[in-house]
Write a protein that holds these residues in place. Structure first.
Motif: not given
Length: 155
Positions: A14-15, A18-19, A21-22, A75, A77, A99-101, A122
């Motif tokens: 998940l990290s 998120r990386s 996605a950011a 996650t 996007v 922002g949720q995942g 996503t």
């Protein structure tokens, strides 16, 4: 610090999602939308995981499926998705917005659908890389296997 360096240090799927996605400016291609079917493209692959970008127009979704023994995470996007899981023989909904995942284990069965009126984007990460997916049918409160698809042959 580059995205690749950040991802190499992460162990949580998940990290990693998120990386990626950011940092949409670092993606090798832009998301696309296909009215006929969900669009997807592989953003990256590593020895222990792979990263996929998926798009979802309103109404698009998956069948009930697992990831062939790979663990995963996704996650959102942009937009909103509903994840359906089977509990007690029935589908249970969980909604995820920007922002949720969610992370999941190797034998997790779910269905994802864009039930909203807006497109969604996503990022999904699977570890190890996907080699197969099993599709299921829920009938009389029981899951039965509908099909098994293989990487390289079916997608």
């Amino acid at each position: 610090m580059s995205l690749v360096t950040t991802v190499a240090r992460a162990t949580d799927l998940l990290s990693i999602a998120r990386s990626y996605a950011a940092e949409p400016d670092d993606w090798p291609f832009a998301p696309r939308f296909d009215p006929a079917r969900r669009w997807y493209g592989r953003l990256a692959s590593a020895e222990d995981h792979e990263v996929w970008l998926l798009t979802w127009l309103p109404g698009q979704g998956t069948d009930l499926h697992d990831h062939g023994g790979s663990s995963g995470a996704f996650t959102v996007v942009s937009g909103e998705l509903v994840e359906q899981t089977v509990r007690g023989g029935e589908l249970v909904n969980s909604t995820y917005g920007e922002g949720q995942g969610h992370r999941f284990g190797a034998h997790f069965v779910h269905r994802i659908v864009n039930a909203s009126t807006r497109p969604a984007v996503t990022v999904h990460v699977y570890g190890p890389a996907l080699t197969a997916m099993t599709r299921y049918r829920l009938h009389d409160s029981r899951l039965t296997v509908e099909s098994i698809t293989k990487a390289g042959a079916d997608w």
